[in-house]
Write a protein that holds these residues in place. Sequence first.
Motif, PDB file in Angstrom:
ATOM      1  N   ASN A 243       0.837  -1.215   0.000  1.00 56.12           N
ATOM      2  CA  ASN A 243       0.000   0.000   0.000  1.00 56.12           C
ATOM      3  C   ASN A 243       0.860   1.248   0.000  1.00 56.12           C
ATOM      4  O   ASN A 243       0.779   2.086   0.882  1.00 56.12           O
ATOM      5  N   ASN A 244       1.684   1.380  -1.021  1.00 54.49           N
ATOM      6  CA  ASN A 244       2.625   2.505  -1.101  1.00 54.49           C
ATOM      7  C   ASN A 244       2.048   3.655  -1.914  1.00 54.49           C
ATOM      8  O   ASN A 244       2.719   4.657  -2.113  1.00 54.49           O
ATOM      9  N   GLY A 245       0.819   3.504  -2.395  1.00 51.55           N
ATOM     10  CA  GLY A 245       0.181   4.577  -3.139  1.00 51.55           C
ATOM     11  C   GLY A 245       0.298   4.472  -4.642  1.00 51.55           C
ATOM     12  O   GLY A 245      -0.489   5.055  -5.359  1.00 51.55           O
TER      13      GLY A 245
ATOM     14  N   VAL B 104       9.446  -1.415 -15.775  1.00 49.15           N
ATOM     15  CA  VAL B 104       8.019  -1.164 -15.591  1.00 49.15           C
ATOM     16  C   VAL B 104       7.558  -2.052 -14.444  1.00 49.15           C
ATOM     17  O   VAL B 104       7.853  -3.248 -14.428  1.00 49.15           O
ATOM     18  N   LYS B 105       6.858  -1.467 -13.480  1.00 45.32           N
ATOM     19  CA  LYS B 105       6.307  -2.255 -12.371  1.00 45.32           C
ATOM     20  C   LYS B 105       4.833  -1.931 -12.224  1.00 45.32           C
ATOM     21  O   LYS B 105       4.465  -0.754 -12.214  1.00 45.32           O
ATOM     22  N   VAL B 106       4.014  -2.953 -12.116  1.00 42.48           N
ATOM     23  CA  VAL B 106       2.592  -2.741 -11.843  1.00 42.48           C
ATOM     24  C   VAL B 106       2.274  -3.380 -10.491  1.00 42.48           C
ATOM     25  O   VAL B 106       2.752  -4.477 -10.180  1.00 42.48           O
ATOM     26  N   ASN B 107       1.513  -2.643  -9.686  1.00 41.89           N
ATOM     27  CA  ASN B 107       1.332  -3.008  -8.278  1.00 41.89           C
ATOM     28  C   ASN B 107       0.035  -3.783  -8.059  1.00 41.89           C
ATOM     29  O   ASN B 107      -1.054  -3.198  -8.036  1.00 41.89           O
ATOM     30  N   ASP B 108       0.167  -5.075  -7.867  1.00 42.16           N
ATOM     31  CA  ASP B 108      -1.009  -5.925  -7.666  1.00 42.16           C
ATOM     32  C   ASP B 108      -1.760  -5.631  -6.377  1.00 42.16           C
ATOM     33  O   ASP B 108      -2.920  -6.024  -6.241  1.00 42.16           O
ATOM     34  N   THR B 109      -1.130  -4.951  -5.447  1.00 43.67           N
ATOM     35  CA  THR B 109      -1.853  -4.572  -4.232  1.00 43.67           C
ATOM     36  C   THR B 109      -3.107  -3.787  -4.616  1.00 43.67           C
ATOM     37  O   THR B 109      -4.167  -3.957  -4.020  1.00 43.67           O
ATOM     38  N   TYR B 110      -3.002  -2.947  -5.653  1.00 41.99           N
ATOM     39  CA  TYR B 110      -4.163  -2.186  -6.145  1.00 41.99           C
ATOM     40  C   TYR B 110      -4.887  -2.902  -7.276  1.00 41.99           C
ATOM     41  O   TYR B 110      -6.108  -2.830  -7.365  1.00 41.99           O
ATOM     42  N   PHE B 111      -4.133  -3.574  -8.135  1.00 45.62           N
ATOM     43  CA  PHE B 111      -4.801  -4.264  -9.248  1.00 45.62           C
ATOM     44  C   PHE B 111      -5.623  -5.464  -8.775  1.00 45.62           C
ATOM     45  O   PHE B 111      -6.429  -5.991  -9.525  1.00 45.62           O
TER      46      PHE B 111
ATOM     47  N   ILE C 242      15.071   8.546 -14.177  1.00 45.96           N
ATOM     48  CA  ILE C 242      13.787   9.249 -14.194  1.00 45.96           C
ATOM     49  C   ILE C 242      12.718   8.232 -13.807  1.00 45.96           C
ATOM     50  O   ILE C 242      12.674   7.145 -14.379  1.00 45.96           O
ATOM     51  N   THR C 243      11.880   8.580 -12.851  1.00 41.66           N
ATOM     52  CA  THR C 243      10.810   7.665 -12.426  1.00 41.66           C
ATOM     53  C   THR C 243       9.454   8.335 -12.619  1.00 41.66           C
ATOM     54  O   THR C 243       9.228   9.436 -12.128  1.00 41.66           O
ATOM     55  N   PHE C 244       8.588   7.666 -13.373  1.00 31.81           N
ATOM     56  CA  PHE C 244       7.227   8.140 -13.617  1.00 31.81           C
ATOM     57  C   PHE C 244       6.290   7.311 -12.738  1.00 31.81           C
ATOM     58  O   PHE C 244       6.289   6.088 -12.827  1.00 31.81           O
ATOM     59  N   VAL C 245       5.510   7.976 -11.925  1.00 29.79           N
ATOM     60  CA  VAL C 245       4.613   7.283 -10.997  1.00 29.79           C
ATOM     61  C   VAL C 245       3.173   7.593 -11.335  1.00 29.79           C
ATOM     62  O   VAL C 245       2.821   8.762 -11.526  1.00 29.79           O
ATOM     63  N   ILE C 246       2.343   6.579 -11.432  1.00 30.59           N
ATOM     64  CA  ILE C 246       0.897   6.830 -11.498  1.00 30.59           C
ATOM     65  C   ILE C 246       0.327   6.366 -10.158  1.00 30.59           C
ATOM     66  O   ILE C 246       0.540   5.236  -9.738  1.00 30.59           O
ATOM     67  N   TRP C 247      -0.311   7.284  -9.443  1.00 33.41           N
ATOM     68  CA  TRP C 247      -0.829   6.973  -8.111  1.00 33.41           C
ATOM     69  C   TRP C 247      -2.210   6.329  -8.194  1.00 33.41           C
ATOM     70  O   TRP C 247      -3.014   6.683  -9.057  1.00 33.41           O
ATOM     71  N   ALA C 248      -2.443   5.419  -7.285  1.00 36.13           N
ATOM     72  CA  ALA C 248      -3.790   4.865  -7.142  1.00 36.13           C
ATOM     73  C   ALA C 248      -4.621   5.941  -6.435  1.00 36.13           C
ATOM     74  O   ALA C 248      -4.084   6.708  -5.648  1.00 36.13           O
TER      75      ALA C 248
END
Length: 252
Positions: A99-101, A121-128, A245-251
Amino acid sequence: MRMKLLAAALTAAAATLTFTTSAQASHSWGGYHWARTSNPFTLQLGDNLSSGWKSYLSTASSDWSSSSVLDTTIVTGQSNNSCRATSGRVEVCNRTYGNNGWLGLASISLSSGTHISSGTVKVNDTYFNTSTYNTPSWRTMVMCQEVGHTFGLDHQDTNQTNANLGTCMDYTNNPDGPLSNLHPNSHDYDELSTIYSHLDSTSTVGQSAAVPTVGNSKASWGKRVAHSSHGDTFVRDFGKGDKVITFVIWAS
Ligand SMILES: [Zn+2]
Ligand SMILES: [Zn+2]
């Protein structure tokens, strides 16, 4: 529209002068690009994904390969699920990162000023894994956007409440909508053509030099250089031209 005209004018002006600085482009991030000696070049996307994500990477790979300047090919991942960067290619991973946002993260490493030397590329299953994001549309959009960042593309638009532009490089509260944000649009392909219009004398694609990397926590990403309610961009400067460079998309 005004912004696009301005950007087009700047690009034209830059073209008539010299290429001592990166070409200005309307949604390139800093003119950063993979160095390569010919077009189209082929970028490897390392598949470190669990079975539920693989079809989304296939879709993103095939969508972006419609570009006239680059192709992507999916290969066996070389990272474990910590998603350590591999030089010369992109590694794509999923995991319950907690739950890091953040819903998705893309990072690009720069090793010689403006040249990209690796991407992750990382996708966070905590939200998915939640009902809000566990939809084909959210998975398609986020995978498409994060892979797009690894070519040096920025967002076309960071206001998520306006109408969708019809590209995955546009923040949204609803990837479907009247116009869906599931795939790249023609402006993304035009932008790639602009970013990759010149050729380099060397290549960072497929090379094997060491690359700087960052971790999963905000503390490791460096300075925040762009902000909107739905996403942020960070730059960590390691000195001597080495940056991530880090691009973040927040939940939400
Ligand atoms: Zn170059
Ligand atoms: Zn993004």
